[in-house]
Design an enzyme around this catalytic site. Structure first.
Site, mmCIF file in Angstrom:
data_model
loop_
_atom_site.group_PDB
_atom_site.id
_atom_site.type_symbol
_atom_site.label_atom_id
_atom_site.label_comp_id
_atom_site.label_asym_id
_atom_site.label_seq_id
_atom_site.Cartn_x
_atom_site.Cartn_y
_atom_site.Cartn_z
ATOM 1 N N MET A 139 -1.060 0.856 4.175
ATOM 2 C CA MET A 139 -0.217 -0.131 4.013
ATOM 3 C C MET A 139 1.113 0.501 4.206
ATOM 4 S SD MET A 139 -2.104 -2.665 1.229
ATOM 5 C CE MET A 139 -2.699 -1.239 0.845
ATOM 6 N N GLY B 153 -0.243 -5.561 -0.934
ATOM 7 C CA GLY B 153 0.807 -5.228 -1.545
ATOM 8 C C GLY B 153 0.453 -4.942 -3.125
ATOM 9 N N PHE B 154 -0.677 -6.054 -3.692
ATOM 10 C CA PHE B 154 -0.845 -6.012 -5.151
ATOM 11 C C PHE B 154 -2.385 -6.256 -5.227
ATOM 12 C CE2 PHE B 154 3.528 -6.954 -4.533
ATOM 13 C CZ PHE B 154 4.273 -5.883 -5.356
ATOM 14 N N GLY B 155 -2.807 -5.831 -6.322
ATOM 15 C CA GLY B 155 -4.168 -6.388 -6.735
ATOM 16 C C GLY B 155 -4.026 -7.669 -7.384
ATOM 17 N N GLY B 156 -5.362 -8.098 -7.896
ATOM 18 C CA GLY B 156 -5.157 -9.229 -8.946
ATOM 19 C C GLY B 156 -4.816 -10.390 -8.342
ATOM 20 N N ASP C 5 -5.660 2.481 -1.954
ATOM 21 C CA ASP C 5 -4.574 1.905 -1.181
ATOM 22 C C ASP C 5 -3.108 2.732 -1.305
ATOM 23 O OD1 ASP C 5 -5.805 -0.845 -0.768
ATOM 24 O OD2 ASP C 5 -5.850 -0.876 -3.001
ATOM 25 N N GLY D 232 -11.160 -4.709 -6.586
ATOM 26 C CA GLY D 232 -10.315 -3.892 -7.456
ATOM 27 C C GLY D 232 -10.322 -4.458 -8.855
ATOM 28 N N SER D 233 -9.695 -5.571 -9.170
ATOM 29 C CA SER D 233 -9.647 -6.152 -10.519
ATOM 30 C C SER D 233 -11.126 -6.429 -10.956
ATOM 31 C CB SER D 233 -8.714 -7.303 -10.878
ATOM 32 O OG SER D 233 -8.832 -8.188 -9.603
ATOM 33 N N SER E 180 -11.577 -0.440 -5.445
ATOM 34 C CA SER E 180 -10.455 -0.219 -5.146
ATOM 35 C C SER E 180 -9.638 0.336 -6.544
ATOM 36 C CB SER E 180 -9.416 -1.342 -4.867
ATOM 37 O OG SER E 180 -8.036 -1.126 -4.732
ATOM 38 N N HIS F 75 -12.287 2.652 -2.301
ATOM 39 C CA HIS F 75 -11.106 2.437 -1.530
ATOM 40 C C HIS F 75 -9.769 2.780 -2.208
ATOM 41 C CE1 HIS F 75 -9.376 -0.890 1.198
ATOM 42 N NE2 HIS F 75 -8.348 -1.272 0.062
ATOM 43 N N HIS G 41 -6.922 2.887 2.741
ATOM 44 C CA HIS G 41 -6.244 1.814 3.528
ATOM 45 C C HIS G 41 -4.609 1.897 3.364
ATOM 46 C CE1 HIS G 41 -5.309 -3.004 2.794
ATOM 47 N NE2 HIS G 41 -4.803 -2.601 4.007
ATOM 48 N N MET H 243 -7.859 -8.776 5.760
ATOM 49 C CA MET H 243 -7.080 -8.924 4.433
ATOM 50 C C MET H 243 -7.177 -10.511 4.009
ATOM 51 S SD MET H 243 -5.940 -6.094 3.383
ATOM 52 C CE MET H 243 -5.065 -6.700 2.049
ATOM 53 N N MET I 174 0.468 2.581 -0.367
ATOM 54 C CA MET I 174 1.498 1.752 0.022
ATOM 55 C C MET I 174 2.915 2.579 -0.090
ATOM 56 S SD MET I 174 0.729 -1.325 -2.299
ATOM 57 C CE MET I 174 -1.057 -2.037 -2.651
ATOM 58 N N ASP J 74 -10.735 -7.612 1.955
ATOM 59 C CA ASP J 74 -9.928 -6.865 0.775
ATOM 60 C C ASP J 74 -8.953 -7.970 0.284
ATOM 61 O OD1 ASP J 74 -8.557 -5.286 -0.820
ATOM 62 O OD2 ASP J 74 -7.703 -3.989 0.713
ATOM 63 N N GLY J 75 -9.299 -8.260 -1.118
ATOM 64 C CA GLY J 75 -8.419 -9.168 -1.715
ATOM 65 C C GLY J 75 -9.089 -10.369 -2.324
#
Ligand code: DX5
Ligand code: ZN
Length: 234
Positions: A75, A149-152, A42, A204-205, A17, A40, A73, A144, A44, A182-183
Site C-alpha cells: 500500500m 490502512g488499518f486492521g480491525g 502489509d 488479521g485480527s 495478516s 500476508h 501487499h 479490498m 504501508m 482482504d479486510g
C-alpha cells in the site's frame, strides 16, 4: 502449493495478516500460524495510506524466519519503482494497488521476471471493469473489503459484487488468477466471501486475536469448506 495448473484453487487458501501481530515478535507470529497457506505482510508508506508499517528490510528478515510463502501487499506510492525489490528478495506474491501504479502491465511482467507471482489490488470504490485487460497479466486479484490502512475494520459487503464479477471472468476463462479478499474477514464474513467466489482469504485480527492463531486458521478454512464444498477437492 494448493494451486492447480488452471489457477483454480483446489483448497481454500488462508493468509493471516501480521498487521495484527506483535511487531516486536514477527518470527513468533509466523510460527504461531503453522499450517497457513500464505503469510500476508502489509507494507504501508504513510502516503498511499495514512499509516506506516514496515518495508523491505523487515520483509527480508521475515523471509529468513519462516517457510510460509509471503504475500506482500504494498500500500505504497510509486510501486513501479519499489515493488521489484520484494520480488527479488523472494516474496511469493507481490501485490500492488492499481490506483498507485503508473504502468501496471509492465510492473506485472517485471515481478514475474523476478520470480514472484504478480498481484493487483483494488480499493473498495475501484471498479473491476476498466482493469480486466490489465489483470490478464496478473496471478492474483486482491479485492479490498475495507479501506486500506488499518486492521480491525468492518467488512464492506458491497465488494462481493466485484468478487462475483471476477469469479465469472475466471470461470469463463477470460482471466487466470486467484481471487483474494482482504479486510474484515472473520468466521461470519468468510462464508459470504467464499460463496461469492474468493479463493484466498486474508485475516488479521480474526487470527491474531485468537488464543490459538493456528487453530483460528484451520477453523476459517473449515468454515469455507463447509459453506462451499463443491468448490474444493476433498
Ligand atoms: C488493511 C490491510 C489488511 C489488514 C486486515 O489495510 O490490508 O491486510 O491486516 O486486517 P483485518 O483482518 O483485521 O481486517
Ligand atoms: Zn493487506
Amino acid at each position: 502449493m494448493s494451486v492447480s495448473a488452471t489457477h483454480r484453487s483446489v483448497q481454500p487458501l488462508i493468509a493471516p495478516s501480521i498487521l495484527s501481530a506483535d511487531f516486536a515478535r514477527l518470527a513468533e507470529a509466523a510460527a504461531a500460524v503453522r499450517g497457513a497457506d500464505w503469510l500476508h505482510v502489509d507494507v504501508m508508506d504513510n502516503h498511499f495510506v495514512p499509516n506506516l508499517t514496515l518495508g523491505l528490510p523487515v520483509v527480508k528478515a521475515i523471509l529468513a524466519a519462516t517457510d510460509i510463502p509471503l504475500d506482500c501487499h504494498l500500500m505504497i506510492d510509486d510501486p513501479d519503482r519499489w515493488a521489484i525489490g520484494y520480488a527479488e528478495a523472494g516474496a511469493y506474491n507481490v501485490t500492488v494497488h492499481v490506483e498507485a501504479a503508473a504502468d501496471p502491465v509492465r510492473l506485472a511482467k517485471n515481478l514475474r521476471a523476478a520470480g514472484a507471482q504478480a498481484g493487483l489490488s483494488l480499493k473498495p470504490g475501484t471498479p473491476l471493469g476498466p482493469h480486466v485487460e490489465t489483470l490478464r497479466h496478473y496471478d492474483t486479484l486482491l479485492v479490498m473489503s475495507v479501506e486500506p490502512g488499518f486492521g480491525g475494520q468492518s467488512f464492506i459487503p458491497e465488494v462481493l459484487e466485484k468478487v462475483r464479477e471476477a469469479r465469472r471472468l475466471v470461470d469463463t476463462g477470460h482471466l487466470r488468477l486467484l481471487v483474494e479478499i482482504d479486510g474484515g474477514i472473520n468466521a461470519d464474513t468468510i462464508v459470504a466471501a467464499a460463496e461469492a467466489g474468493v479463493d484466498c482469504f486474508v485475516a488479521g485480527s480474526a487470527v491474531y486475536a485468537a488464543d490459538d492463531p493456528a487453530r483460528a486458521v484451520a477453523l476459517l478454512r473449515d468454515r469455507v469448506r463447509a459453506a462451499t464444498p463443491h468448490r474444493w477437492t476433498a
